[in-house]
Design a protein around this motif. Structure first.
Motif, PDB file in Angstrom:
ATOM      1  N   ALA A 199      77.218  59.082 -90.436  1.00 52.34           N
ATOM      2  CA  ALA A 199      77.708  58.107 -91.554  1.00 52.34           C
ATOM      3  C   ALA A 199      77.362  56.708 -91.341  1.00 52.34           C
ATOM      4  N   ARG A 200      77.000  56.342 -90.269  1.00 52.10           N
ATOM      5  CA  ARG A 200      76.566  54.939 -89.990  1.00 52.10           C
ATOM      6  C   ARG A 200      75.022  54.820 -90.601  1.00 52.10           C
ATOM      7  N   SER A 201      74.413  55.788 -90.501  1.00 50.35           N
ATOM      8  CA  SER A 201      73.016  55.797 -91.094  1.00 50.35           C
ATOM      9  C   SER A 201      73.082  55.405 -92.455  1.00 50.35           C
ATOM     10  N   VAL A 202      74.236  56.274 -93.185  1.00 52.12           N
ATOM     11  CA  VAL A 202      74.309  56.079 -94.583  1.00 52.12           C
ATOM     12  C   VAL A 202      74.488  54.640 -94.848  1.00 52.12           C
ATOM     13  N   PHE A 203      75.489  54.138 -94.165  1.00 51.79           N
ATOM     14  CA  PHE A 203      76.163  52.661 -94.525  1.00 51.79           C
ATOM     15  C   PHE A 203      75.054  51.835 -94.206  1.00 51.79           C
ATOM     16  N   GLN A 204      74.079  51.909 -93.380  1.00 53.70           N
ATOM     17  CA  GLN A 204      73.114  50.990 -93.147  1.00 53.70           C
ATOM     18  C   GLN A 204      71.970  51.003 -94.210  1.00 53.70           C
ATOM     19  N   THR A 205      71.561  52.188 -94.440  1.00 52.59           N
ATOM     20  CA  THR A 205      70.375  52.382 -95.450  1.00 52.59           C
ATOM     21  C   THR A 205      70.562  52.593 -96.883  1.00 52.59           C
ATOM     22  N   GLY A 206      72.086  53.043 -97.056  1.00 50.61           N
ATOM     23  CA  GLY A 206      72.080  53.755 -98.605  1.00 50.61           C
ATOM     24  C   GLY A 206      71.507  54.898 -98.883  1.00 50.61           C
ATOM     25  N   LYS A 207      71.171  55.679 -97.863  1.00 49.33           N
ATOM     26  CA  LYS A 207      70.382  56.988 -97.891  1.00 49.33           C
ATOM     27  C   LYS A 207      71.199  58.050 -97.408  1.00 49.33           C
ATOM     28  N   TYR A 208      71.130  59.299 -97.815  1.00 54.42           N
ATOM     29  CA  TYR A 208      71.530  60.429 -97.173  1.00 54.42           C
ATOM     30  C   TYR A 208      71.013  60.524 -95.752  1.00 54.42           C
ATOM     31  N   PRO A 209      71.759  61.322 -94.884  1.00 54.70           N
ATOM     32  CA  PRO A 209      71.272  61.505 -93.547  1.00 54.70           C
ATOM     33  C   PRO A 209      70.121  62.529 -93.525  1.00 54.70           C
ATOM     34  N   THR A 210      70.051  63.201 -94.683  1.00 53.99           N
ATOM     35  CA  THR A 210      68.808  64.206 -94.566  1.00 53.99           C
ATOM     36  C   THR A 210      67.650  63.652 -95.021  1.00 53.99           C
ATOM     37  N   THR A 211      67.830  62.450 -95.837  1.00 56.80           N
ATOM     38  CA  THR A 211      66.617  61.602 -96.341  1.00 56.80           C
ATOM     39  C   THR A 211      66.269  60.690 -95.091  1.00 56.80           C
ATOM     40  N   THR A 212      66.937  60.318 -94.214  1.00 56.08           N
ATOM     41  CA  THR A 212      66.402  59.273 -93.042  1.00 56.08           C
ATOM     42  C   THR A 212      66.029  60.199 -91.799  1.00 56.08           C
ATOM     43  N   GLY A 213      66.600  61.463 -91.754  1.00 52.89           N
ATOM     44  CA  GLY A 213      66.473  62.204 -90.511  1.00 52.89           C
ATOM     45  C   GLY A 213      67.646  62.107 -89.689  1.00 52.89           C
ATOM     46  N   LYS A 236      76.938  75.858-109.296  1.00 48.60           N
ATOM     47  CA  LYS A 236      75.961  75.359-109.977  1.00 48.60           C
ATOM     48  C   LYS A 236      76.022  73.852-109.687  1.00 48.60           C
ATOM     49  N   ARG A 237      77.176  72.854-109.864  1.00 48.18           N
ATOM     50  CA  ARG A 237      77.431  71.715-109.501  1.00 48.18           C
ATOM     51  C   ARG A 237      76.896  71.277-108.278  1.00 48.18           C
ATOM     52  N   LEU A 238      77.442  72.048-107.193  1.00 50.75           N
ATOM     53  CA  LEU A 238      77.033  71.763-105.943  1.00 50.75           C
ATOM     54  C   LEU A 238      75.491  71.991-105.566  1.00 50.75           C
ATOM     55  N   ALA A 239      74.953  72.834-106.180  1.00 51.11           N
ATOM     56  CA  ALA A 239      73.300  73.176-106.054  1.00 51.11           C
ATOM     57  C   ALA A 239      72.426  72.059-106.640  1.00 51.11           C
ATOM     58  N   ALA A 240      73.262  71.562-107.753  1.00 52.61           N
ATOM     59  CA  ALA A 240      72.405  70.417-108.506  1.00 52.61           C
ATOM     60  C   ALA A 240      72.695  69.230-107.683  1.00 52.61           C
ATOM     61  N   ARG A 241      73.853  68.834-107.252  1.00 51.20           N
ATOM     62  CA  ARG A 241      73.837  67.938-106.268  1.00 51.20           C
ATOM     63  C   ARG A 241      72.958  67.786-104.856  1.00 51.20           C
ATOM     64  N   ILE A 242      72.723  69.068-104.383  1.00 54.86           N
ATOM     65  CA  ILE A 242      71.975  69.210-103.042  1.00 54.86           C
ATOM     66  C   ILE A 242      70.445  68.685-103.798  1.00 54.86           C
ATOM     67  N   ILE A 243      69.873  69.073-104.719  1.00 52.09           N
ATOM     68  CA  ILE A 243      68.650  68.686-105.310  1.00 52.09           C
ATOM     69  C   ILE A 243      68.672  67.364-105.543  1.00 52.09           C
ATOM     70  N   ALA A 244      69.731  66.711-106.027  1.00 51.15           N
ATOM     71  CA  ALA A 244      69.703  65.348-106.378  1.00 51.15           C
ATOM     72  C   ALA A 244      69.795  64.450-105.119  1.00 51.15           C
ATOM     73  N   ALA A 245      70.218  64.948-103.982  1.00 45.57           N
ATOM     74  CA  ALA A 245      70.316  64.207-102.885  1.00 45.57           C
ATOM     75  C   ALA A 245      68.787  64.518-102.287  1.00 45.57           C
ATOM     76  N   GLY A 246      67.784  64.985-102.679  1.00 45.08           N
ATOM     77  CA  GLY A 246      66.338  65.177-101.842  1.00 45.08           C
ATOM     78  C   GLY A 246      66.310  66.330-101.188  1.00 45.08           C
ATOM     79  N   GLU A 247      67.259  67.279-101.214  1.00 45.08           N
ATOM     80  CA  GLU A 247      67.037  68.441-100.534  1.00 45.08           C
ATOM     81  C   GLU A 247      66.401  69.574-101.250  1.00 45.08           C
ATOM     82  N   ALA A 248      65.734  70.513-100.726  1.00 40.04           N
ATOM     83  CA  ALA A 248      65.205  71.630-101.237  1.00 40.04           C
ATOM     84  C   ALA A 248      66.322  72.545-101.920  1.00 40.04           C
ATOM     85  N   PRO A 249      65.888  73.083-102.998  1.00 46.56           N
ATOM     86  CA  PRO A 249      66.807  73.868-103.858  1.00 46.56           C
ATOM     87  C   PRO A 249      67.339  75.039-102.822  1.00 46.56           C
TER      88      PRO A 249
END
Length: 432
Positions: free
Chosen positions: A59-73, A412-425
């Motif tokens: 959660a703190r990584s999100v607040f500091q960077t504005g990116k999902y945790p899976t994006t920053t690692g 369907k909506r959740l699968a689309a949000r997973i991809i929008a967050a930069g994760e693999a389908p």
């Protein structure tokens, strides 16, 4: 009185593990948060505010960077922010702000936090994992050079005092101050919620009922809730002292204030600890914005995610929102459904969830390791709640045949949000 700055000051008042319904603005009957309630009425109360990762470090990584945790690692605790990752300190610093951080960090690899892992803040008085370097009446923080400082008083007051000293400092430029408390998080070593002396007993005598999920499911509620709410009360008193300091400096009307928390607390009703689940008690938090350009503008009613708060802060201060940020400013129209929040869950599971105005839909990979795996290519449905009919989330409809069509649409909506967050389908399989 200090001279007004060209840009507004910005103050983040960040609590740890504070559930949404602890404040009067959300209907809590104990009347323990008059300062939050006052500022929520004055500014912009964010009525539907949620974390996008219900555990401390991510959660703190999100607040500091504005990116999902899976994006920053930084998808679980104990993963430092990658070197070179830009934080709010960098963006505000580049805009001419003096940046400061006080309190819990949880984005480094050690205590004291090495200078290179301090997120780019100019001033630093913090601990990486504050619950392991301090006790309720013994607060040890480290400065930017790693020197230990023991601050007097109850831990909430110790941090608030440090923040007031920071606010009172003469300066030519506006300040961006991130004040990060541990409370009302439990003290890990003893698994308790140590309120200031006398608070828990006083509040216990006033409690006539508990929130409906806790009243029904129990957990450690009767053991811990009064101490937890005592910590909430002291936090609100500290918030009031911060407001008083800004008034005394003539800066309240020149300061953007954001109050929020990293995640909530379900008191061991949903798993063996306090968070890391998809439930409202774990993901919904109290949030407000106040200050110049915000006061008197009314509540924000659309669903807000933790990932939306960094761009919102920059936007409120008149700073361009970086393209790398994955959230949306709450001060602008959104290109996403206004009632929808996407949640990643780690450590206890590899899970994903979608929270809409009516539905809570959750999936997890039963074969994945929540500590070692950040994501999955195949999830299985685990929860479906009708929040209009069942706001306490007591009736899991995930296997009910009558709701198959609802689950299909949410999948369907959740699968689309997973991809929008930069994760693999990912495939989402129906519940067994």
């Amino acid at each position: 009185m200090t001279k007004k700055t060209k840009r507004p000051n910005v103050l983040v008042f960040f609590t740890d593990q504070q559930r949404w319904d602890t404040v009067g603005a959300h209907g809590n009957p104990l009347d323990l948060t008059p300062n939050f309630d006052m500022m929520a009425e004055r500014g912009r109360f964010i009525r539907n505010s949620f974390t996008c990762q219900p555990v401390c470090g991510p959660a703190r990584s999100v607040f500091q960077t504005g990116k999902y945790p899976t994006t920053t690692g930084c998808y679980r605790n104990d993963i430092p922010l990658p070197a070179g990752e830009k934080t709010l300190a960098h963006y505000f610093g580049e805009a001419g702000y003096e940046t400061g951080y006080i309190g819990k960090w949880h984005l480094a690899g050690a205590d004291p936090v090495p200078r290179g892992q301090q997120g780019g803040y100019d001033e630093w008085l913090a601990a990486n994992i504050l619950e392991f370097t301090s006790w309720p009446y013994q607060t040890d923080l480290f400065d930017r050079e790693g020197e230990r400082h023991r601050l007097p008083g109850y831990r909430v007051d110790a941090l608030a005092d440090a923040a007031i000293r920071h606010i009172d400092r003469a300066r030519d430029n506006p300040f961006f101050l991130f004040l990060s408390f541990l409370e009302p998080h439990h003290q890990n070593q003893h698994d308790n919620y140590p309120a200031p002396v006398g608070y828990a007993e006083r509040i216990a005598r006033r409690i006539t009922s508990y929130p409906s999920d806790l009243d029904t499911l129990g957990g450690t509620t009767k053991e811990h809730y009064h101490g937890y709410m005592g910590m909430v009360a002291r936090l609100d008193e500290a918030f009031g002292r911060i407001i008083d300091a800004l008034i005394s400096r003539g800066e309240l009307d020149n300061t953007i204030i954001l109050f929020t928390s990293d995640h909530g607390c379900h008191f061991k009703t949903r798993n063996a600890e306090y968070k890391r689940s998809c439930h409202e008690a774990s993901i919904r938090v109290p949030t407000l914005l106040a200050g110049p350009g915000l006061d008197g503008k009314g509540d924000i009613t659309r669903a807000a995610s933790l990932i939306d708060l960094p761009p919102t802060l920059l936007d409120a201060a008149g700073i361009e929102i970086p393209a790398a940020m994955e959230g949306r400013s709450l001060l602008r129209p959104t290109d996403r459904p206004e009632d929808e929040v996407f949640i990643q869950i780690s450590e206890s599971q590899v899970g994903r969830a979608l929270r809409t105005g009516r539905w809570k839909y959750c999936v997890a990979d039963p074969d994945a390791d929540g500590w070692n795996d950040s994501a999955s290519r195949r999830y299985v449905e685990t929860h479906l709640y009708d929040l209009e009919r069942d706001p306490a989330e007591l009736d899991n409809l995930v296997a009910a045949p009558d709701y198959a069509e609802v689950r299909g649409e949410l999948a369907k909506r959740l699968a689309a949000r997973i991809i929008a967050a930069g994760e693999a389908p990912a495939e989402i399989a129906p519940a067994n």
